[in-house]
Write a protein that holds these residues in place. Structure first.
Motif, PDB file in Angstrom:
ATOM      1  N   ILE A   1       0.869  -1.180   0.000  1.00 53.84           N
ATOM      2  CA  ILE A   1       0.000   0.000   0.000  1.00 53.84           C
ATOM      3  C   ILE A   1       0.903   1.225   0.000  1.00 53.84           C
ATOM      4  N   GLN A   2       0.617   2.171  -0.901  1.00 53.14           N
ATOM      5  CA  GLN A   2       1.372   3.421  -0.969  1.00 53.14           C
ATOM      6  C   GLN A   2       0.396   4.577  -0.804  1.00 53.14           C
ATOM      7  N   THR A   3       0.734   5.496   0.073  1.00 50.71           N
ATOM      8  CA  THR A   3      -0.075   6.688   0.314  1.00 50.71           C
ATOM      9  C   THR A   3       0.743   7.903  -0.097  1.00 50.71           C
ATOM     10  N   GLU A   4       0.063   8.908  -0.608  1.00 50.82           N
ATOM     11  CA  GLU A   4       0.730  10.135  -1.024  1.00 50.82           C
ATOM     12  C   GLU A   4      -0.024  11.341  -0.484  1.00 50.82           C
TER      13      GLU A   4
ATOM     14  N   PRO B   1      -4.030  10.236  -2.431  1.00 48.62           N
ATOM     15  CA  PRO B   1      -4.365   8.920  -2.968  1.00 48.62           C
ATOM     16  C   PRO B   1      -3.920   7.805  -2.025  1.00 48.62           C
ATOM     17  N   VAL B   2      -4.660   6.722  -2.023  1.00 47.98           N
ATOM     18  CA  VAL B   2      -4.280   5.482  -1.325  1.00 47.98           C
ATOM     19  C   VAL B   2      -4.222   4.425  -2.419  1.00 47.98           C
ATOM     20  N   LEU B   3      -3.002   3.934  -2.702  1.00 50.06           N
ATOM     21  CA  LEU B   3      -2.758   3.141  -3.890  1.00 50.06           C
ATOM     22  C   LEU B   3      -2.309   1.725  -3.558  1.00 50.06           C
ATOM     23  N   LEU B   4      -2.772   0.765  -4.335  1.00 48.01           N
ATOM     24  CA  LEU B   4      -2.275  -0.605  -4.274  1.00 48.01           C
ATOM     25  C   LEU B   4      -1.061  -0.665  -5.198  1.00 48.01           C
ATOM     26  N   ARG B   5       0.056  -1.145  -4.689  1.00 48.15           N
ATOM     27  CA  ARG B   5       1.306  -1.183  -5.461  1.00 48.15           C
ATOM     28  C   ARG B   5       1.675  -2.638  -5.734  1.00 48.15           C
ATOM     29  N   LEU B   6       1.911  -2.971  -7.007  1.00 48.59           N
ATOM     30  CA  LEU B   6       2.332  -4.297  -7.444  1.00 48.59           C
ATOM     31  C   LEU B   6       3.796  -4.193  -7.853  1.00 48.59           C
ATOM     32  N   ASN B   7       4.683  -4.847  -7.094  1.00 46.03           N
ATOM     33  CA  ASN B   7       6.129  -4.784  -7.319  1.00 46.03           C
ATOM     34  C   ASN B   7       6.594  -5.927  -8.205  1.00 46.03           C
TER      35      ASN B   7
ATOM     36  N   ALA C   1      -2.299   1.635  -8.567  1.00 47.19           N
ATOM     37  CA  ALA C   1      -3.675   1.956  -8.934  1.00 47.19           C
ATOM     38  C   ALA C   1      -4.478   2.138  -7.656  1.00 47.19           C
ATOM     39  N   GLY C   2      -5.441   3.052  -7.712  1.00 46.38           N
ATOM     40  CA  GLY C   2      -6.310   3.244  -6.561  1.00 46.38           C
ATOM     41  C   GLY C   2      -6.991   4.597  -6.577  1.00 46.38           C
ATOM     42  N   PRO C   3      -7.857   4.825  -5.618  1.00 51.38           N
ATOM     43  CA  PRO C   3      -8.619   6.071  -5.554  1.00 51.38           C
ATOM     44  C   PRO C   3      -7.806   7.206  -4.915  1.00 51.38           C
TER      45      PRO C   3
END
Length: 141
Positions: free
Chosen positions: A69-72, A103-109, A124-126
């Motif tokens: 999970i990545q937040t910005e 944004p709160v994003l799902l991160r695929l590494n 990707a995410g809202p």
């Protein structure tokens, strides 16, 4: 009042995500900045895109794992200006709008989990955007 409530909810979500991040799971942080390209269209008016700017901070990502999970927290400035038409040789108003975006994003590494190795990722995410300022030809609304 509505934007104040949204700001509180966004702040609570960010604090919750930051507080739940494990230091053992390769959580990252960084600074980001670059251009924005706003688009605006209307049947009555013709607007031209002007380049804006953005800057922000990002947290999380779980580089060691496949998913994270990545937040910005970002500040964005979007600009447009009215283009003269056949009825008028003068341009219309320039419009500037500033946003706070969370944004709160799902991160695929993909790639290496090593800090010095190659890594590619998709996110990707809202995102929640709050308008914090706007201006039309020097008149602040």
């Amino acid at each position: 009042m509505k934007s104040g409530l949204l700001a509180r909810v966004a702040a609570l979500a960010v604090l919750t995500l930051i507080g739940s991040a494990s230091t053992a799971s390769a959580q990252g942080a960084g600074i980001k900045f670059g251009p924005t390209f706003a688009t605006f269209s209307s049947e009555a008016l013709d607007f031209s895109t002007r380049t804006g700017v953005y800057g922000g901070l990002f947290f999380g990502g779980n580089r060691d794992g496949v998913l994270g999970i990545q937040t910005e927290i970002n500040w964005l400035r979007k600009n447009v200006e009215r283009v003269p038409n056949s009825l008028s040789t003068q341009g219309g108003p320039s419009i500037r709008i500033d946003y706070l975006q969370v944004p709160v994003l799902l991160r695929l590494n993909a790639g290496s989990s090593s800090a010095s190795g190659f890594v590619a990722y998709g996110i990707a995410g809202p995102a929640l955007e709050l308008k914090i300022a706007d201006e039309i030809e020097g008149l602040t609304l």
